[in-house]
Enzyme design. Structure first.
Site, PDB file in Angstrom:
ATOM      1  N   ASP A 156      17.484  10.537 -10.398  1.00  0.00           N
ATOM      2  CA  ASP A 156      16.978  10.445  -9.036  1.00  0.00           C
ATOM      3  C   ASP A 156      17.248   9.019  -8.537  1.00  0.00           C
ATOM      4  OD1 ASP A 156      15.877  10.905  -6.579  1.00  0.00           O
ATOM      5  OD2 ASP A 156      14.081  11.890  -7.329  1.00  0.00           O
TER       6      ASP A 156
HETATM    7  C1  BGC Z   1      14.468  12.179  -3.890  1.00  0.00           C
HETATM    8  C2  BGC Z   1      15.539  13.179  -4.269  1.00  0.00           C
HETATM    9  C3  BGC Z   1      16.720  13.029  -3.352  1.00  0.00           C
HETATM   10  C4  BGC Z   1      17.216  11.612  -3.420  1.00  0.00           C
HETATM   11  C5  BGC Z   1      18.425  11.347  -2.553  1.00  0.00           C
HETATM   12  C6  BGC Z   1      15.015  10.783  -3.775  1.00  0.00           C
HETATM   13  O1  BGC Z   1      14.074   9.907  -3.251  1.00  0.00           O
HETATM   14  O2  BGC Z   1      13.431  12.231  -4.839  1.00  0.00           O
HETATM   15  O3  BGC Z   1      15.025  14.479  -4.211  1.00  0.00           O
HETATM   16  O4  BGC Z   1      17.717  13.950  -3.691  1.00  0.00           O
HETATM   17  O5  BGC Z   1      16.185  10.741  -3.001  1.00  0.00           O
HETATM   18  O6  BGC Z   1      18.106  11.367  -1.221  1.00  0.00           O
END
Ligand code: BGC
Length: 726
Positions: free
Chosen positions: A253
């Site tokens: 993530d």
């Molecule tokens: C989120 C993810 C997301 C990523 C990219 C993160 O803060 O937890 O679900 O895909 O950002 O935007």
């Protein structure tokens, strides 16, 4: 694929290999440093670039200037559409309609692929049993069986028949694993889950996505049982690769590798990189500074072998090969312009929205609205004429003017001559701003003064007084659900409850349309407001869908994907609990409030009536490993054609471990004409009778007796049983 990937690997330097493991955000324009990094072949992927001309430009740099001409992978949060916005994922799960879900993500993939996005950070398959957690909006709710079916349908929709299918993109099952069980429902906070909970509840939707061929998995932010998920080798290696044979790649993530230091787990960034890499994170997603920068040095110092490095890079190269990016790295910008927002996707979105709404209450058949008796309609509430909120969170590149508000939808659909009077009534907003608003710019509407507040409130009540019927659209702004949008309360934000009560006090019939993704406090409304429709965040065509539902041009058939608590103090509440001491008092565990939900899991009304009968289980006894067939008749005794979701629940009477009072093990959404009876079949197989036992610490199928129930929600009462013998 493997040979081509290996041929490339043989030519790559350690820096180029680590480059393939690196992904950065790009919100605006690339700077010279980023372009030069791409030209050196030291960046494998980007996220948040959605402009096809910029995608082509950057791809030219990668393909023409880098030594080995390896194309970039462009990822994006295509959660529920790109330009055409579909109902939020929790809404689509409430359709209990796998075909609709697959079609919606197919349409979303088509728009994304057209602009040059190859990879969606979706589906989110986290089980969420705590509605305080804002990201409940992105998943399929509380149930592992429903969640697993929805996960697979989404993967099929995004990816098509294979990775690289035309007009499709790679999917990501996220966030591995347990993210939805954050303490107190507070986003990012720690998670403690027993092995049995993990195996029986939280892991199954991921397993289902892997079995459906998902191309990537995203590791979660939080600590899982004391080990950060992004540095958790048991999860990312033993379970994912060892037990499940996952052959795609794991992406962290955003900033989660850097976070390993924040967590007090890794000593520094270099250690964080090593811990994530050796746990099984292939690609690091980072904002600007990536910990994986430290990996070439670690390799040179002999801390990681070339086999380890190649094993991490290989599935990423294979994905690029599969996608056909080496042959066709660029997109046709003119075609993208034609595809974005096309009628085909809008129609899919409308259909999905109509099929997702859940009718919670409908006294005296107030709905569908009869045009003749309802010439004057008051439309009231802070969400009634919003073109932004109706599309929900995780929406960045749509065109707001393309979405249809509830007021606009009603005007389109209502019989000629219907008069509408709109009044916003109250304003609602977050106490603490959302970080999305900080990045992308939030609502700039000025906040009402106290005098304005009073005036608007009174005006709304006045508007109601002169109407035949009132449609109130209440709930939560789109930025009150989603990431970093947890709430300590389930009450209607702001003065909405007060407004609802004041409007109801006029004596006019009120239809409450709810827009939100979490179950809100409806104890008062469920006794005093005759019609309640949960519309979720229905998307671009949401206003039309809601109007079609209110006027009976579409018949609600959605069912709740979670139990609806009476009060936040009941959270977590879920139908599938174990039977414990004094089960006869299960409903009165609290002295001040019933301990049953306000609406049970699987619940949802229709404009017609259905009866379930003739339950037939084809074997009284089966042997371990065998399956059986359950049949039931569903009759529509009303006057309109409608859909019903037949649901099958099982309970194991005794065994190695205690098992839940009942668990969903089958469902079918069927269309039944007035007077018609349809026979629905469920197949119960070994997998439905097997569970992970905390006693044996293994998967078991016990020889025992099972109860089963079939009906229209988790309180289904039509009962049967069968025995499993050795
Ligand atoms: C989120 C993810 C997301 C990523 C990219 C993160 O803060 O937890 O679900 O895909 O950002 O935007």
């Amino acid at each position: 694929m493997r040979q081509r990937a290996d041929a490339l690997l043989q030519q790559m330097t350690p820096e180029e290999k680590v480059g393939q493991l690196s992904q950065l955000f790009l919100f605006t324009k690339p700077d010279a440093a980023m372009e030069s990094r791409i030209a050196k072949g030291q960046l494998g992927a980007l996220l948040f670039v959605t402009d096809p001309s910029l995608i082509n430009h950057l791809q030219h740099v990668a393909v023409e200037q880098s030594r080995l001409h390896i194309p970039l992978l462009f990822g994006f949060d295509v959660i529920h559409g790109l330009r055409t916005i579909f109902p939020v994922p929790i809404a689509m799960a409430a359709s209990w309609d796998l075909d609709t879900i697959e079609r919606a993500q197919t349409a979303a993939a088509k728009e994304a692929r057209a602009v040059g996005i190859h990879w969606a950070f979706a589906p989110m398959v986290d089980i969420a049993r705590d509605p305080r957690w804002g990201r409940i909006v992105e998943g399929a709710g509380a149930d592992p069986y429903l969640g697993s079916a929805v996960a697979a349908a989404q993967v099929r929709g995004f990816q098509g028949a294979y990775i690289g299918a035309p007009d499709h993109i790679v999917a990501t099952a996220k966030h591995f694993v347990g993210y939805g069980a954050a303490e107190g429902g507070r986003d990012y906070d720690s998670v403690d889950l027993s092995d049995a909970q993990l195996r029986n509840v939280y892991l199954p939707p991921f397993k289902s996505a892997v079995d459906a061929g998902v191309g990537s998995i995203m590791s979660a932010y939080m600590d899982l049982n004391g080990v950060p998920a992004t540095g958790n080798r048991w999860l990312l290696h033993d379970v994912l690769r060892g037990e499940w044979n996952f052959g795609g790649f794991v992406v962290s993530d955003a900033n989660a590798v850097n976070d390993l230091e924040t967590h007090g787990f890794a000593a520094d960034k270099a250690d964080a990189a090593m811990r994530a890499f050796t746990a099984g994170v292939n690609m690091e997603m980072a904002l600007t500074k990536d910990a994986y920068d430290n990996l070439p040095a670690a390799y040179k110092a002999g801390k990681i072998t070339s086999e380890q490095l190649d094993a991490a890079v290989r599935p990423i190269l294979e994905t690029k090969i599969r996608l056909g990016l080496f042959e066709n790295p660029y997109v046709d910008e003119a075609r993208a312009a034609q595809i974005l927002g096309a009628t085909e996707q809008k129609n899919e979105s409308l259909r999905a929205a109509e099929r997702s709404a859940v009718l919670l209450r409908n006294e005296h058949a107030l709905l569908p609205l009869q045009g003749a008796n309802n010439r004057n309609i008051a439309v009231i509430g802070p969400l009634a004429d919003s073109k932004r909120d109706i599309t929900g969170p995780w929406v960045f590149v749509n065109k707001e003017q393309e979405s249809v508000s509830v007021l606009e939808g009603l005007k389109q659909v209502a019989p000629q001559g219907t008069q509408f009077n709109y009044s916003q009534g109250v304003q609602i907003s977050r106490k603490f701003p959302s970080f999305f608003d900080a990045i992308f710019g939030g609502d700039k509407t000025p906040v009402w003064t106290e005098a304005e507040q009073k005036q608007e409130f009174d005006k709304a009540v006045q508007t109601a007084r002169s109407a035949d019927v009132v449609v109130m659209v209440l709930g939560e702004r789109q930025n009150m659900d989603g990431e970093a949008a947890s709430s300590s309360s389930l009450e209607l934000p702001g003065r909405q409850q007060e407004l609802l009560e004041a409007v109801a006090a006029t004596g006019k019939p009120v239809v409450l349309v709810l827009m939100s993704a979490r179950p809100l406090e409806l104890r008062w409304a469920s006794k005093n407001i005759p019609a309640i429709l949960d519309a979720w965040y229905p998307g671009t065509e949401g206003g039309v869908a809601i109007a079609n539902l209110l006027y009976g041009k579409a018949v609600p058939a959605g069912k709740l994907p979670y139990d609806w608590p009476r009060d936040v103090g009941q959270v977590p509440i879920f139908y599938s609990h174990d039977i414990t001491h004094q089960p006869e008092h299960q409903g009165t565990r609290y002295w001040n409030e019933e301990s049953t939900p306000l609406f049970p899991f699987g619940y949802g009304l229709s404009y017609t009536n259905f009866q379930f009968s003739n339950l037939h289980v084809n074997h009284e006894q089966i042997h371990r490993g065998e399956g059986l067939d359950v049949a039931v008749d569903v009759r529509n005794s009303g006057t309109v054609t409608a859909d019903e979701v037949a649901q099958l629940y099982l309970h194991q009477q005794s065994g190695t471990s205690s098992r839940p009072i009942r668990e969903l093990k089958g469902f079918h959404r069927v269309t039944v004409a007035p007077g018609e009876t349809k026979t629905v079949h469920f197949n119960v197989d070994k997998a439905d009778l097997t569970y992970w036992s905390a006693a044996t610490r293994s998967w078991v199928q016990d020889d025992t007796r099972f109860d089963l129930w079939v009906g229209d929600d988790s309180n289904a009462s039509l009962h049967g049983s069968f025995t499993v013998a050795p």
